[in-house]
Scaffold this motif. Sequence first.
Motif, short mmCIF file in Angstrom:
data_model
loop_
_atom_site.label_atom_id
_atom_site.label_comp_id
_atom_site.label_asym_id
_atom_site.label_seq_id
_atom_site.Cartn_x
_atom_site.Cartn_y
_atom_site.Cartn_z
N UNK A 162 40.74 42.33 2.54
CA UNK A 162 41.47 42.13 3.79
C UNK A 162 40.90 43.18 4.89
N UNK A 163 40.58 44.47 4.62
CA UNK A 163 39.82 45.33 5.38
C UNK A 163 38.56 44.85 6.15
N UNK A 164 37.90 43.98 5.09
CA UNK A 164 36.35 43.52 5.51
C UNK A 164 36.71 42.25 6.49
N UNK A 165 37.46 41.45 6.15
CA UNK A 165 37.51 40.39 7.00
C UNK A 165 38.38 40.51 8.25
N UNK A 166 39.31 41.49 8.29
CA UNK A 166 39.95 42.00 9.24
C UNK A 166 38.95 42.25 10.41
N UNK A 167 38.10 43.26 9.90
CA UNK A 167 36.97 43.87 10.73
C UNK A 167 35.99 42.87 11.21
N UNK A 168 35.98 41.99 10.57
CA UNK A 168 34.79 40.67 10.84
C UNK A 168 35.50 40.04 11.95
N UNK A 169 36.88 39.66 11.83
CA UNK A 169 37.47 38.81 12.96
C UNK A 169 37.46 39.59 14.19
N UNK A 170 37.87 40.90 13.97
CA UNK A 170 38.03 41.84 15.45
C UNK A 170 36.62 41.83 16.07
N UNK A 171 35.36 41.93 15.33
CA UNK A 171 34.29 41.97 15.77
C UNK A 171 33.88 40.76 16.78
N UNK A 172 34.55 39.50 16.48
CA UNK A 172 34.28 38.36 17.30
C UNK A 172 35.46 38.28 18.13
N UNK A 173 36.44 39.17 18.36
CA UNK A 173 37.48 39.11 19.18
C UNK A 173 38.55 38.34 18.58
N UNK A 174 38.94 37.69 17.17
CA UNK A 174 39.75 37.13 17.11
C UNK A 174 41.04 37.79 16.59
N UNK A 175 42.07 37.22 16.69
CA UNK A 175 43.37 37.90 16.02
C UNK A 175 43.67 37.68 14.60
N UNK A 176 43.83 38.53 13.64
CA UNK A 176 44.14 38.58 12.23
C UNK A 176 45.70 38.55 11.79
N UNK A 177 45.90 37.37 11.15
CA UNK A 177 47.24 37.25 10.50
C UNK A 177 47.25 37.12 8.92
N UNK A 178 47.66 37.95 8.33
CA UNK A 178 47.75 38.11 7.06
C UNK A 178 49.08 37.66 6.45
N UNK A 179 49.01 36.58 5.41
CA UNK A 179 50.40 36.46 4.64
C UNK A 179 50.02 37.05 3.27
N UNK A 180 51.24 38.19 3.25
CA UNK A 180 51.29 39.02 1.91
C UNK A 180 52.18 38.60 0.93
N UNK A 181 52.33 37.23 0.68
CA UNK A 181 53.26 36.59 -0.07
C UNK A 181 53.32 37.26 -1.37
N UNK A 182 52.07 37.19 -1.93
CA UNK A 182 51.46 37.80 -3.37
C UNK A 182 51.04 38.90 -3.32
N UNK A 183 51.08 39.65 -2.24
CA UNK A 183 50.60 41.06 -2.33
C UNK A 183 51.66 42.06 -2.27
N UNK A 184 52.77 41.90 -1.42
CA UNK A 184 53.86 43.06 -1.22
C UNK A 184 54.44 43.19 -2.46
N UNK A 185 54.22 44.52 -3.08
CA UNK A 185 54.79 44.69 -4.55
C UNK A 185 53.76 44.60 -5.46
N UNK A 186 52.62 43.77 -5.18
CA UNK A 186 51.88 43.59 -6.41
C UNK A 186 50.36 44.48 -6.60
N UNK A 187 50.30 44.89 -5.13
CA UNK A 187 49.00 45.85 -5.02
C UNK A 187 49.07 46.68 -3.85
N UNK A 188 48.57 47.66 -3.98
CA UNK A 188 48.43 48.48 -2.67
C UNK A 188 48.01 47.84 -1.38
#
Length: 392
Positions: A162-188
């Motif tokens: 998530x950190x890496x792809x968000x950074x890349x998205x921001x480098x090209x000026x894109x908005x990042x939207x993450x779905x955390x359905x299988x992340x919230x409560x599963x991992x930090x």
Amino acid sequence: MKRDQFYLPNGIIYLDGNSLGPVPKAAAARVQQAVTDEWGEQLITAWNKAGWFHQPRDLGNRLAPIIGAQNGSVVIGDTLSIKVYQALAAGLNLRPERTVILTDSGNFPTDLYMAEGLIKVIDRDIELKVVLPEEVGKHLDETVAVMMLTQVDYRTGRLHDMAELTKKAHEVGAVALWDLAHSAGALPVDLEACHPEFAVGCTYKYLNAGPGAPAFIYTRPDLADKAEPALSGWMGHNKPFSFERTYTPSPSVERMRVGTPPVLQMAALSAALDIWEDVSLHDIRAKSIELSELFIAEVEKRCPEFLLISPRDSALRGSQVSFAFEHGYPVIQALIADGVIGDFREPNVMRFGFTPLYIEREDVLNAVCILEKIMREKSWQQEQFSKRSEVT
Ligand SMILES: *Cc1c(COP(=O)(O)O)cnc(C)c1O
């Protein structure tokens, strides 16, 4: 870790908490209290007296630390499909000159369907570009308005960085939207550090708030008063009880509220969040990896006919493990009949979730023993196990 706080039926090994978490023991009394003491005794005055009106914000604040979000940046409500729609619409609005929603083929179908539906109603030419998960970075360019990804692939458990792809998205000026359905409560998850514009997720999977429990949406604090709410319902209004003729959004993340919140389900969510108060997500992650590794090793040793389709490297995997097998559907039904609950995803995926709050090594070992027996005795070939139910 917290097994005594959940009700788990006798004789069941539950490896499907990634899809629907089990019921927290405190939930029944909490819902009962909301029904009798609040709804029953206080009637409509409970909106003030019992704090119903602010539950979406208050529970959002209690959930925020689980996803590394700041106080005041998360609000609860509706279903995840609706939250995806809202976040995506707001993201597109932040980049009016761009033409692409970039997502991947590992995304959950509803996220893609909601994007399709949104594209149809907005007065703009937008392409929904669906690429292979490992090629998302390659397709990030200046045409992309929103990069919309689910961090953990629901089928394979593959984990995006998530950190890496968000950074890349921001480098090209894109908005990042993450779905955390299988992340919230599963991992930090660290939204504050990763800095995406939006994140969404549900509370009935690893967070255990029950079937139909409301979703959450995160808006980065600097956008709280800028993100345009596409679903401009009265509860997201700046002053819902002024009953003004026209819509003025709340200046906070509460603009992402839509209508009346599901109060009884929020009572269950409140009980579920109590359990997380003193849980470390790093401990959860360590134990989740330990359980998953044990499961993979044991299954590969004892059931060689199954093919691991989850990443072998635990750093690239969420908290679930999937094996492919041509007859995966009847095998899962036979397992359920023998007290081990996993689930099946088309076309041939047998999926098992590892939820350290209430699953132990012993459960994993017992589950594999039962699986091995089903394969050795070929009991999955019994006719009743091939009969398809509506929900798999
Ligand atoms: C579980 C899940 C959903 C479910 O959406 P609902 O509206 O709650 O039914 C959506 N997206 C993803 C990625 C999921 O894993």
